[in-house]
Write a protein that holds these residues in place. Structure first.
Motif, PDB file in Angstrom:
ATOM      1  N   ILE A 112       0.819  -1.222   0.000  1.00  0.00           N
ATOM      2  CA  ILE A 112       0.000   0.000   0.000  1.00  0.00           C
ATOM      3  C   ILE A 112       0.856   1.276   0.000  1.00  0.00           C
ATOM      4  O   ILE A 112       0.675   2.138  -0.860  1.00  0.00           O
ATOM      5  N   PRO A 113       1.820   1.393   0.931  1.00  0.00           N
ATOM      6  CA  PRO A 113       2.627   2.626   0.895  1.00  0.00           C
ATOM      7  C   PRO A 113       3.478   2.764  -0.366  1.00  0.00           C
ATOM      8  O   PRO A 113       3.849   3.878  -0.736  1.00  0.00           O
ATOM      9  N   ILE A 153       2.523   2.446  -3.321  1.00  0.00           N
ATOM     10  CA  ILE A 153       1.756   3.196  -4.322  1.00  0.00           C
ATOM     11  C   ILE A 153       2.047   4.685  -4.210  1.00  0.00           C
ATOM     12  O   ILE A 153       2.304   5.365  -5.202  1.00  0.00           O
ATOM     13  N   THR A 154       2.042   5.187  -2.969  1.00  0.00           N
ATOM     14  CA  THR A 154       2.329   6.604  -2.772  1.00  0.00           C
ATOM     15  C   THR A 154       3.725   6.936  -3.268  1.00  0.00           C
ATOM     16  O   THR A 154       3.935   7.926  -3.971  1.00  0.00           O
ATOM     17  N   ASP A 169      -2.586   9.700  -4.553  1.00  0.00           N
ATOM     18  CA  ASP A 169      -3.344   9.823  -3.301  1.00  0.00           C
ATOM     19  C   ASP A 169      -4.677   9.091  -3.411  1.00  0.00           C
ATOM     20  O   ASP A 169      -5.101   8.386  -2.497  1.00  0.00           O
ATOM     21  N   TYR A 205      -4.192   5.408  -3.467  1.00  0.00           N
ATOM     22  CA  TYR A 205      -3.851   4.987  -2.111  1.00  0.00           C
ATOM     23  C   TYR A 205      -5.115   4.841  -1.271  1.00  0.00           C
ATOM     24  O   TYR A 205      -5.318   3.836  -0.578  1.00  0.00           O
ATOM     25  N   ASN A 256      -6.511   1.309   0.243  1.00  0.00           N
ATOM     26  CA  ASN A 256      -6.322   1.227   1.684  1.00  0.00           C
ATOM     27  C   ASN A 256      -7.671   1.217   2.395  1.00  0.00           C
ATOM     28  O   ASN A 256      -8.347   2.228   2.449  1.00  0.00           O
TER      29      ASN A 256
END
Lengths: 317, 282
Positions: free
Chosen positions: A240-241, A243-244, A304, A307, A311
């Protein structure tokens, strides 16, 4: 989720206004008289001629008024005209943008293809020989200047293989995909290398953190094999992080493309910008920087949103 | 919380990490070369030896010569001096300005805080190298403008890094106590708050130096940084491209020098972060 979306979209507009102000002001930093900077010192203008040109370009108006005129024109897609070619700026940018976009996308794909698997292996086999070499690779990747890597690649290609990546004209992707990819491969490696290092680092630390979470312990406790714990539980959360990070880096790739296009003589917007800088073609410089900054902000916004979408903690908020 | 930087403890912990030790060694070597370039280099960096153009590395010219017959080894050493001058001045300016703004924002709060930090946010809307490029493009090439560009681009990061810890520190009792006995605001900021936010700043300075070094080299590579004939690692690499098949040695050493310098500051920054950030300490 809806609130998050609205908040992000609303923040997008003032950011764009802000960057337009910054770009406008930076271009007004040009020392001395803008007209003589544009025309060059080799031509002597009479005071009347200079004043006429200043009035023509609207430079005799107060700064806030100049800004508003520029902004309203820019909103209509009018970024002014190149002083050198006499052509409108925006079509030229749009004409060259696909190449830069392709370069950035290829670089990102290379970075992910190297960084993700190496990062996962590094985390799973923590402190092993593989982990150590992965970390060493990341350290070197982050310290290696892309313009040196590009130069070295050209050196190896020209000396060992007796060929240059761009001997000959640039071939469009739609025209001849294979020839195009052959031309883009080494520039994309040059651009993506450093990012593969940061993706590796981020993947490794993110996965290491997840492997120590309570839910991972529970999964192990109920008798799942480590492979399932990693692939079925931890990896999903660990990505997940990423992606940012990938989103932010994608934006930075546009900055790096300026240098890579210069090394490999690719006609993208990076070289358009550099040529405009050396020819003091300020309308083109201003338009190109505004365009890249716009894309940078847009990609961050999309990252964003992506994300938030993957998430669950934000999605169900 | 003590009011002084625990330098000694930092040093001991840094040396416990071998990679941080390597980083420190690289940084010290870079500083040494930069300061002693005049003594260490066998020739003047701009002296042209017309008879010895494009010599491959040999016993007279350790790293060979360029197309004007200038000694690449001497140019490399003096390149370190130029790189150090630009990076340290730029990062010092960025640290001073950014930290001041960040501390004022965090300490005052409210509208001032919002105004300063939103202004700083604007700079984050650009890829860093692009903003530096734009500033140098407008002001014209040269070392002075490169310093300015790097300082402007890095200032917001210091503002962000310093504001957070100020928020946490200003709520502490010793700050309230200082205010009660009538200490004025500038003194509270400098004497009581600043010493307690140095840890993240030191880490950031090290990382900023690595980035500044890379940016200086990039701008010089594009012909917008240090002006010729002054040697700069970036412009040396750029010059090498035209002669890459004829004189490949020209393309090797400047890039290697940049990489080692950047690697040094990165390793040192990572080591300092491990040593100074209690949350990351094992």
């Amino acid at each position: 989720m809806r609130r998050f979306l609205i908040q992000r979209l609303l923040a997008f507009v003032p950011t764009l206004v802000g960057i337009s102000i910054v770009v406008f002001l930076v271009m007004r930093l040009i020392p001395g008289d803008t007209i003589s900077a544009m025309i060059g010192t080799q031509y002597k203008l009479t005071e009347a001629q200079a004043a006429a040109l200043r009035a023509y370009f609207g430079l005799d108006k107060p700064l806030p008024e100049q800004y508003l005129i520029w902004l309203t024109a820019a909103l209509r897609g009018d970024f002014g005209y190149s002083v050198r070619s006499g052509q409108p700026v925006l079509p030229e940018i749009l004409n060259r943008f696909p190449l830069t976009l392709e370069l950035a996308l290829l670089a990102m794909m290379i970075a992910l293809a190297i960084g993700l698997p190496l990062g996962v292996v590094s985390a799973v086999k923590r402190d092993s020989l593989i982990d150590l070499s992965g970390r060493l690779f990341a350290l070197i990747g982050l310290a290696l200047p892309n313009f040196w890597l590009g130069t070295l690649l050209i050196l190896v290609l020209s000396v060992v293989f007796q060929t240059l990546p761009n001997s000959g004209d640039y071939t469009d992707l739609l025209e001849d995909p294979l020839a195009n990819l052959k031309q883009m491969l080494f520039p994309a490696i040059t651009l993506g290398f450093a990012f593969s290092a940061s993706i590796l680092r981020a993947t490794r630390s993110s996965l290491l953190e997840e492997l120590q979470q309570d839910y991972a312990r529970t999964a192990r406790g109920k008798g799942l094999r480590e492979r399932r714990v990693i692939a079925g539980h931890c990896l999903k959360n660990a990505l997940i992080p990423i992606i940012t990070i990938a989103g932010v880096e994608m934006g930075y790739l546009f900055g790096g493309a300026v240098i890579v296009e210069e090394i490999f003589t690719l006609p993208g917007i990076g070289r358009l910008l550099l040529n405009a800088i050396s020819q003091r073609d300020y309308a083109v410089v201003q338009g190109t920087i505004m365009f890249i900054a716009f894309n940078f902000v847009l990609i961050n916004l999309l990252a964003d949103l992506a994300y938030a979408f993957v998430n669950p903690r934000i999605r169900y908020d | 919380m003590r009011g002084r930087i625990p330098i000694l403890r930092i040093r001991l912990r840094v040396f416990r990490h071998p990679s941080a030790g390597l980083g420190l060694a690289l940084v010290l070597a870079y500083l040494l070369v930069a300061v002693l370039a005049g003594v260490l280099s066998p020739y003047s960096p701009i002296e042209q030896h017309a008879a010895d153009r494009l010599q491959a590395p040999n016993s007279r010219y350790l790293l060979g010569t360029d197309e004007f017959g200038r000694d690449i080894f001497s140019r490399l050493l003096h390149g370190a001096t130029n790189s150090l001058r630009v990076t340290t001045v730029a990062v010092a300016a960025a640290t001073l300005l950014g930290t001041t703004l960040g501390m004022i924002a965090g300490y005052t709060g409210g509208l001032t805080d919002n105004a300063i930090m939103r202004l700083m946010d604007l700079f984050f809307a650009f890829p860093a190298i692009l903003l530096a490029l734009a500033i140098v493009a407008a002001l014209g090439p040269g070392a002075g403008n490169t310093i300015l560009a790097i300082a402007v681009v890095y200032m917001p990061i210091f503002a962000r890094v310093s504001r957070g810890p100020v928020l946490a520190t200003k709520a502490m009792e010793f700050v309230t106590a200082a205010r009660c006995i009538g200490v004025n605001h500038p003194r509270i900021l400098l004497r009581h708050i600043l010493p307690n936010i140095t840890a993240p700043l030191i880490v950031q300075v090290s990382l900023a130096l690595s980035w500044a070094m890379l940016t200086e080299a990039s701008l010089s590579f594009l012909g917008l940084g240090t002006r010729p004939p002054e040697p700069s690692w970036g412009s040396m690499l750029s010059d090498s491209r035209r002669l890459i098949e004829l004189a490949p040695w020209m393309a090797v050493s400047p890039g290697f020098a940049i990489m080692l310098g950047v690697l040094g500051f990165n390793l040192l920054g990572d080591g300092l972060r491990d040593a100074l950030d209690p949350r990351l300490r094992k």
